[in-house]
Design a protein around this motif. Sequence first.
Motif, PDB file in Angstrom:
ATOM      1  N   SER A 177      13.933  13.266   5.036  1.00 47.49           N
ATOM      2  CA  SER A 177      13.361  14.454   4.409  1.00 47.49           C
ATOM      3  C   SER A 177      11.853  14.302   4.293  1.00 47.49           C
ATOM      4  CB  SER A 177      13.979  14.666   3.031  1.00 47.49           C
ATOM      5  OG  SER A 177      13.655  13.574   2.175  1.00 47.49           O
ATOM      6  N   GLN A 178      11.201  15.391   3.912  1.00 43.32           N
ATOM      7  CA  GLN A 178       9.747  15.355   3.745  1.00 43.32           C
ATOM      8  C   GLN A 178       9.351  14.382   2.647  1.00 43.32           C
ATOM      9  OE1 GLN A 178       7.969  19.124   2.846  1.00 43.32           O
ATOM     10  NE2 GLN A 178       5.953  18.266   2.422  1.00 43.32           N
ATOM     11  N   GLU A 179      10.143  14.333   1.573  1.00 47.03           N
ATOM     12  CA  GLU A 179       9.811  13.437   0.470  1.00 47.03           C
ATOM     13  C   GLU A 179       9.850  11.971   0.903  1.00 47.03           C
ATOM     14  OE1 GLU A 179      11.877  15.934   0.316  1.00 47.03           O
ATOM     15  OE2 GLU A 179      10.813  17.317  -1.037  1.00 47.03           O
ATOM     16  N   ASP A 180      10.868  11.623   1.706  1.00 47.24           N
ATOM     17  CA  ASP A 180      10.974  10.236   2.168  1.00 47.24           C
ATOM     18  C   ASP A 180       9.824   9.869   3.104  1.00 47.24           C
ATOM     19  OD1 ASP A 180      13.311   9.970   0.720  1.00 47.24           O
ATOM     20  OD2 ASP A 180      14.601  10.509   2.414  1.00 47.24           O
ATOM     21  N   VAL A 181       9.523  10.788   4.025  1.00 46.34           N
ATOM     22  CA  VAL A 181       8.424  10.520   4.962  1.00 46.34           C
ATOM     23  C   VAL A 181       7.108  10.377   4.213  1.00 46.34           C
ATOM     24  CG1 VAL A 181       7.100  11.478   6.880  1.00 46.34           C
ATOM     25  CG2 VAL A 181       9.594  11.690   6.861  1.00 46.34           C
ATOM     26  N   THR A 182       6.857  11.261   3.264  1.00 45.72           N
ATOM     27  CA  THR A 182       5.608  11.218   2.504  1.00 45.72           C
ATOM     28  C   THR A 182       5.525   9.954   1.660  1.00 45.72           C
ATOM     29  OG1 THR A 182       5.630  13.640   2.394  1.00 45.72           O
ATOM     30  CG2 THR A 182       4.151  12.491   0.904  1.00 45.72           C
ATOM     31  N   PHE A 183       6.648   9.546   1.066  1.00 49.31           N
ATOM     32  CA  PHE A 183       6.648   8.354   0.222  1.00 49.31           C
ATOM     33  C   PHE A 183       6.300   7.107   1.036  1.00 49.31           C
ATOM     34  CE2 PHE A 183       8.570   4.705  -1.850  1.00 49.31           C
ATOM     35  CZ  PHE A 183       8.218   4.892  -3.172  1.00 49.31           C
ATOM     36  N   HIS A 184       6.920   6.953   2.203  1.00 50.83           N
ATOM     37  CA  HIS A 184       6.635   5.779   3.036  1.00 50.83           C
ATOM     38  C   HIS A 184       5.225   5.833   3.611  1.00 50.83           C
ATOM     39  CE1 HIS A 184      10.627   4.119   2.746  1.00 50.83           C
ATOM     40  NE2 HIS A 184      11.185   5.267   3.153  1.00 50.83           N
ATOM     41  N   LEU A 185       4.756   7.045   3.924  1.00 53.07           N
ATOM     42  CA  LEU A 185       3.391   7.169   4.424  1.00 53.07           C
ATOM     43  C   LEU A 185       2.391   6.779   3.350  1.00 53.07           C
ATOM     44  CD1 LEU A 185       1.482   8.016   6.681  1.00 53.07           C
ATOM     45  CD2 LEU A 185       1.645  10.374   5.872  1.00 53.07           C
ATOM     46  N   ALA A 186       2.623   7.207   2.120  1.00 54.37           N
ATOM     47  CA  ALA A 186       1.738   6.821   1.018  1.00 54.37           C
ATOM     48  C   ALA A 186       1.771   5.318   0.800  1.00 54.37           C
ATOM     49  CB  ALA A 186       2.163   7.553  -0.258  1.00 54.37           C
ATOM     50  N   GLU A 187       2.946   4.728   0.952  1.00 52.19           N
ATOM     51  CA  GLU A 187       3.075   3.275   0.798  1.00 52.19           C
ATOM     52  C   GLU A 187       2.291   2.539   1.877  1.00 52.19           C
ATOM     53  OE1 GLU A 187       6.793   0.497  -0.599  1.00 52.19           O
ATOM     54  OE2 GLU A 187       7.103   1.862   1.099  1.00 52.19           O
ATOM     55  N   ASN A 188       2.331   3.036   3.107  1.00 51.05           N
ATOM     56  CA  ASN A 188       1.589   2.409   4.196  1.00 51.05           C
ATOM     57  C   ASN A 188       0.078   2.523   3.999  1.00 51.05           C
ATOM     58  OD1 ASN A 188       3.946   1.688   5.522  1.00 51.05           O
ATOM     59  ND2 ASN A 188       4.032   3.585   6.713  1.00 51.05           N
ATOM     60  N   ILE A 189      -0.370   3.683   3.532  1.00 51.85           N
ATOM     61  CA  ILE A 189      -1.806   3.866   3.318  1.00 51.85           C
ATOM     62  C   ILE A 189      -2.300   2.951   2.209  1.00 51.85           C
ATOM     63  CG2 ILE A 189      -3.584   5.516   2.609  1.00 51.85           C
ATOM     64  CD1 ILE A 189      -1.979   7.704   3.939  1.00 51.85           C
ATOM     65  N   ILE A 190      -1.511   2.798   1.152  1.00 50.76           N
ATOM     66  CA  ILE A 190      -1.899   1.906   0.056  1.00 50.76           C
ATOM     67  C   ILE A 190      -2.045   0.471   0.554  1.00 50.76           C
ATOM     68  CG2 ILE A 190      -1.097   0.864  -2.097  1.00 50.76           C
ATOM     69  CD1 ILE A 190       0.109   3.530  -2.860  1.00 50.76           C
ATOM     70  N   SER A 191      -1.154   0.064   1.468  1.00 51.32           N
ATOM     71  CA  SER A 191      -1.226  -1.300   1.991  1.00 51.32           C
ATOM     72  C   SER A 191      -2.372  -1.491   2.971  1.00 51.32           C
ATOM     73  CB  SER A 191       0.106  -1.659   2.667  1.00 51.32           C
ATOM     74  OG  SER A 191       0.355  -0.802   3.773  1.00 51.32           O
ATOM     75  N   GLN A 192      -2.806  -0.408   3.626  1.00 49.28           N
ATOM     76  CA  GLN A 192      -3.866  -0.512   4.628  1.00 49.28           C
ATOM     77  C   GLN A 192      -5.265  -0.383   4.025  1.00 49.28           C
ATOM     78  OE1 GLN A 192      -3.154   2.321   7.766  1.00 49.28           O
ATOM     79  NE2 GLN A 192      -1.046   1.637   8.108  1.00 49.28           N
ATOM     80  N   VAL A 193      -5.417   0.533   3.103  1.00 50.36           N
ATOM     81  CA  VAL A 193      -6.744   0.795   2.544  1.00 50.36           C
ATOM     82  C   VAL A 193      -7.081  -0.277   1.502  1.00 50.36           C
ATOM     83  CG1 VAL A 193      -8.132   2.435   1.222  1.00 50.36           C
ATOM     84  CG2 VAL A 193      -6.539   3.269   2.954  1.00 50.36           C
ATOM     85  N   PRO A 194      -8.244  -0.909   1.589  1.00 45.96           N
ATOM     86  CA  PRO A 194      -8.621  -1.930   0.592  1.00 45.96           C
ATOM     87  C   PRO A 194      -8.678  -1.344  -0.809  1.00 45.96           C
ATOM     88  CG  PRO A 194     -10.079  -1.985   2.502  1.00 45.96           C
ATOM     89  CD  PRO A 194      -9.253  -0.749   2.635  1.00 45.96           C
TER      90      PRO A 194
END
Length: 407
Positions: free
Chosen positions: A234-251
């Motif tokens: 779903s959109q919520e799952d995709v958005t949640f994992h995308l936010a998690e990836n950005i948090i891990s990538q951005v200092p």
Amino acid sequence: MRMTKRMLSISLGQGQGPVAEKMFIEAIEMGSWVFFQANMLRAFTGQVVEYSDFISSEKPKVSEFKWLLFSLCLFHGVCLERRKFGPLGFNIPYEFTDGDLRICISQLHMFLTEYFDVPFKVLTYTAGQINYGGRVTDDWDRRCIMNILGDYYKPEVINGQYNFDESGVYHQLPEGTALVDYVGYIRSLPVNDSPSLFGLHPNADITCAQSETFSCLSVLLSLQPRSVGSAAASQEDVTFHLAENIISQVPKPKGKEAIEQIQNKYPVLYEESLNTVLVQEILRFDKLLVVIHHSLTDLQKALKGLVVMSDTLEKMSNSLFTNVVPKMWASMAYPSLKPLGAWVSDLQARINFINNWINGGIPPSFWISGFYFPQAFLTGCLQNFARKYVVAIDSINYCFEILQQNP
């Protein structure tokens, strides 16, 4: 106190009531003057067709009325079409209506029948300062409208041979032309008008085309399906994992203590302005990183149901899902047209550039486009040169040399 400082003015257009009331109260308290420019709108429901009897008659000034009427209608169209050019047209996209045109036509007919000569000053003031100007709240936009109107309300337009543009596509019709012929001529005009008609450079079409393209793509992105296939997330799952990836990538933000240590390492020195540039860049990027991490954390909590999903977080979620940089981030960031994925990678590269500067000292070469505010770096280099050789900074500038190969 000079009278110009005590004299305030405001156009009573749409939505200006609260502003005018506040200005009025302040003027009472400070003893100032306030000049209210009100719209002289009155009941007018007629169309141009209502003047068909007058146009087809043999009364005096019929030809002048037809020429000025056509000129006024063209001015109305120009004002409406300039909005599609964005800030190049007007700073604020005003909602001019047919009512503005109707009252101007009524006043044109009235003044032509009451005055012996055509009162251009009266017509220009009533149309530019009152009818159309009543909606204008920006001083530069008002100045622009008055200059545009000056091209359509002048003695030269009372001529069957007058051209409104250099190409001659828009021109006056000969004396004695019937109303039906005017309608036929207007229908034959080009669908896509040249920017020169609006007093703009031909490249203004590029800005208009880009704006329309971005608008269409934005609508298409909003219409794409939120899930693909029965087993798709779903959109919520995709958005949640995308936010998690950005948090891990951005200092993560450096914080106040780390910034203070950097300031001690690179203090403010008269002979080295780049230290100040570095600290300012760190502060700007740190504010951006704080917004990114806090907003992503709040979004994850909202997707889990731990906090309320606000309108801002919902818009941010939609932006992440459609691979668009959220407006919350873009408002705090440097100018960029990259999509979300490339934007995050570019942000990482910029942070690495700053960190290499912090750890290794002033680099031998600089990534100018990697600065948050490149103008500060360019000014800092000029200051270093001016202070080293004791010359005025206003007397020096950059020069460029084209290299035949990479250095």
